[in-house]
Design a protein around this motif. Structure first.
Motif, short mmCIF file in Angstrom:
data_model
loop_
_atom_site.label_atom_id
_atom_site.label_comp_id
_atom_site.label_asym_id
_atom_site.label_seq_id
_atom_site.Cartn_x
_atom_site.Cartn_y
_atom_site.Cartn_z
N THR A 72 -6.37 1.57 -80.37
CA THR A 72 -5.90 1.82 -82.53
C THR A 72 -6.96 2.55 -82.63
O THR A 72 -6.43 3.87 -83.27
CB THR A 72 -6.58 1.08 -82.87
N ASN A 107 1.59 -1.88 -71.55
CA ASN A 107 0.78 -3.48 -72.82
C ASN A 107 0.60 -2.68 -74.15
O ASN A 107 0.56 -3.27 -74.95
CB ASN A 107 0.34 -4.50 -72.54
N ASP A 108 0.26 -1.03 -74.79
CA ASP A 108 -1.10 -0.95 -75.51
C ASP A 108 0.58 -0.06 -76.52
O ASP A 108 0.30 0.29 -77.82
CB ASP A 108 -1.28 0.03 -75.71
N PHE A 109 1.87 -0.39 -76.15
CA PHE A 109 2.18 0.14 -77.05
C PHE A 109 3.35 0.08 -78.58
O PHE A 109 2.82 0.83 -79.61
CB PHE A 109 4.15 -0.12 -75.99
N SER A 110 2.80 -1.73 -78.96
CA SER A 110 2.82 -2.17 -80.00
C SER A 110 1.67 -1.64 -80.97
O SER A 110 2.00 -1.10 -82.13
CB SER A 110 3.64 -3.63 -80.15
N ALA A 111 0.96 -1.65 -80.39
CA ALA A 111 -0.40 -1.27 -81.27
C ALA A 111 -0.40 0.19 -81.41
O ALA A 111 -0.74 0.53 -82.52
CB ALA A 111 -1.58 -1.78 -80.84
N ASN A 113 2.04 2.58 -81.40
CA ASN A 113 2.98 2.32 -82.74
C ASN A 113 2.20 2.37 -84.40
O ASN A 113 3.36 2.93 -85.27
CB ASN A 113 4.40 1.83 -82.21
N GLU A 114 2.05 0.60 -84.35
CA GLU A 114 1.24 0.84 -85.43
C GLU A 114 0.56 2.17 -86.06
O GLU A 114 0.81 1.92 -87.97
CB GLU A 114 0.93 -1.34 -85.43
#
Length: 148
Positions: A72, A107-111, A113-114
């Motif tokens: 992030t 696995n960091d894709f969602s974080a 993207n936020e």
């Protein structure tokens, strides 16, 4: 005479198809960061009204170290670095039309993207993939193409 006319028309055709406009000659801009003066790449290259930005990682350029806090924080810093490069050329993130994103771990894709969607509400085209071993141990690297 026929061969001469063919030659003349061929030359005129080739000249018409070749763009000699000065605006399409690449301009390799020096970095605005003094510590990157001797880097083997340009932060940004201008060709006409299109600007190609080199990849940025989540490095604080004052300390030359990655920011703490994981994906992030590094994403925010990488995007702030991109904003800074664009600002040097009187542009902002609204000028970005394409991004390429490299994650160290998918696995960091969602974080990722936020954070990304806050900076790019206009949704430029994007490619995202994961690769091991990013420069300086970064978790993310982002490169962009902008149009002025």
């Amino acid at each position: 005479m026929k061969n001469s006319m063919t030659l003349v028309f061929s030359i005129l055709f080739i000249m018409g198809c070749t763009n000699f406009d000065k605006g399409n000659i690449p301009v390799f801009h020096p970095s605005h960061e003094p510590k990157k003066e001797h880097a083997p790449f340009s932060d940004i290259v201008e060709v006409g009204n299109t600007y190609y930005l080199s990849g940025q990682v989540g490095m604080d350029h004052t300390t030359r170290r990655l920011v703490a806090g994981g994906i992030t924080s590094e994403t925010k810093q990488a995007l702030e670095n991109i904003k800074e490069v664009l600002d040097q050329h009187q542009m902002d993130l609204g000028n970005v039309v394409k991004c390429t994103v490299i994650l160290n771990d998918i696995n960091d894709f969602s974080a990722f993207n936020e954070v990304y969607k806050i900076y790019f509400p206009q949704k430029p085209a994007r490619t995202t993939f994961a690769a091991k071993g990013l420069a300086v141990g970064a978790k993310v690297e982002i490169e962009c193409i902008a149009v002025k």
